[in-house]
Design a protein around this motif. Structure first.
Motif, PDB file in Angstrom:
ATOM      1  N   LYS A 176      27.427  38.965  33.486  1.00 21.29           N
ATOM      2  CA  LYS A 176      27.665  39.120  34.921  1.00 21.29           C
ATOM      3  C   LYS A 176      29.113  38.792  35.277  1.00 21.29           C
ATOM      4  O   LYS A 176      29.688  39.396  36.178  1.00 21.29           O
ATOM      5  CB  LYS A 176      26.690  38.235  35.706  1.00 21.29           C
ATOM      6  N   ASP A 199      35.744  36.459  38.665  1.00 23.33           N
ATOM      7  CA  ASP A 199      36.293  35.877  39.889  1.00 23.33           C
ATOM      8  C   ASP A 199      37.824  35.863  39.824  1.00 23.33           C
ATOM      9  O   ASP A 199      38.438  36.182  38.803  1.00 23.33           O
ATOM     10  CB  ASP A 199      35.714  34.482  40.153  1.00 23.33           C
ATOM     11  N   ASN A 223      31.918  41.271  36.935  1.00 16.90           N
ATOM     12  CA  ASN A 223      32.511  40.898  38.227  1.00 16.90           C
ATOM     13  C   ASN A 223      33.258  39.576  38.101  1.00 16.90           C
ATOM     14  O   ASN A 223      32.817  38.544  38.629  1.00 16.90           O
ATOM     15  CB  ASN A 223      31.421  40.797  39.290  1.00 16.90           C
ATOM     16  N   GLU A 229      40.084  42.556  34.851  1.00 16.47           N
ATOM     17  CA  GLU A 229      39.466  43.379  35.889  1.00 16.47           C
ATOM     18  C   GLU A 229      37.990  43.565  35.552  1.00 16.47           C
ATOM     19  O   GLU A 229      37.574  43.319  34.413  1.00 16.47           O
ATOM     20  CB  GLU A 229      40.148  44.744  35.981  1.00 16.47           C
ATOM     21  N   PRO A 230      37.173  43.974  36.522  1.00  8.27           N
ATOM     22  CA  PRO A 230      35.768  44.251  36.204  1.00  8.27           C
ATOM     23  C   PRO A 230      35.646  45.315  35.115  1.00  8.27           C
ATOM     24  O   PRO A 230      36.427  46.275  35.074  1.00  8.27           O
ATOM     25  CB  PRO A 230      35.204  44.753  37.533  1.00  8.27           C
TER      26      PRO A 230
END
Length: 298
Positions: free
Chosen positions: A213, A219, A217, A154-155
């Protein structure tokens, strides 16, 4: 063909405690023309292979203290530089650097070298990527040495990660020698400069800038693959495990690693390294020796 930069060889001359001969591959499927570097020390006929995977923003220099210990124990040590890092080519565009791009590269390299009886040695992104490999190559992996890492399901929004993220992504300019002295305070100036050697200027930093990054976030491929790996380690892993924790790491330190201990089936009590921060491998000779003793290899 992916456009990439290649760090000049003279950047790697006379690095402290890095006497290892380079090895290269440039024809892996889907990566044609990209030259990847890896260390390959010890006998190629050794019974045990130690696959040492670095993280952000490091390279195989990170393992300079562990490699000799594994070789002394009769092992073969393979330590790749991820594309974008170390002596490997560095694609220019950040969009090239996805979780799947790095993971597939590692799978192909393992298959090309036909590595077996692997002890996965991982930390930071070496674990975010490396911990997803054994579930799809179970016959090749035998043991795990895990240090300050986890799975990216998860983020990540933890304050310690946001600070790390900003120290890389928002720094202008980004000085990696300064960064390493900040996050690995036991290293000297020569070692800090060696960590920064692969990156002559900002044009080489696309991979370094992209990793934080992705953590912020990830994918869907990353999340699904990592979730599958979570289940594998909890339910299906039947190899031996050694865990070491850099206790001064605010980001991937004791809380995260004790959680991972509960995830990894059969994981024994971890070795705590009181003076180690995020880059546990700076205490790598001690950690490697303890792991080898636990595994009964010395």
């Amino acid at each position: 063909m992916i456009k990439a930069l290649r760090t000049p060889d003279d950047r790697f001359k006379n690095l402290v405690d890095y006497p290892f001969e380079p090895n290269y591959v440039d024809d892996l499927e889907g990566y044609e023309g990209l030259r990847g570097h890896y260390i390959d020390e010890g006998s190629k006929g050794a019974e045990n292979v130690f696959l040492c995977l670095h993280g952000e923003p490091a390279w195989s220099y990170l393992y300079r203290k562990m490699i000799p210990e594994f070789v002394k124990a009769g092992g073969r040590v393979v330590a790749p530089d991820l594309l974008g890092f170390g002596k490997s080519d560095k694609p220019i565009g950040e969009d090239t650097y996805t979780f799947e791009f790095h993971r597939n590269y590692l799978i192909q390299l393992i298959e090309r070298l036909d590595l077996k009886n692997i002890t996965l040695v991982c930390q930071d992104w070496g674990g975010l990527l490396g911990l997803t490999l054994p579930m799809d190559m179970q016959r090749r992996f035998k043991r795990l040495i895990i240090m300050n890492t986890g799975l990216l399901v998860e983020p990540v929004i933890a304050p310690a990660f946001i600070e790390w993220h900003d120290d890389i992504v928002k720094a202008n300019p980004l000085s990696l020698s300064h960064f390493f002295k900040q996050y690995a305070p036991t290293i000297n100036e020569d070692e800090a400069n060696a960590y920064a050697a692969p990156f002559p200027d900002s044009s080489y930093l696309s991979g370094v800038l992209k990793f934080p990054k992705i953590v912020a976030n990830p994918d869907q491929v990353c999340i699904e693959t990592s979730t599958r790996a979570f289940s594998f380690w909890k339910n299906d892993w039947d190899g031996e495990t050694f865990m070491a924790i850099g206790m001064k790491d605010k980001m991937l330190g004791p809380d995260v690693m004790h959680f991972m201990q509960g995830v990894i089936r059969g994981c024994p009590e971890p070795m705590e390294v009181p003076e180690a921060g995020h880059f546990v491998q700076e205490f790598g000779d001690t950690v490697a020796s303890a792991a080898l003793k636990q595994f009964g290899l010395i």
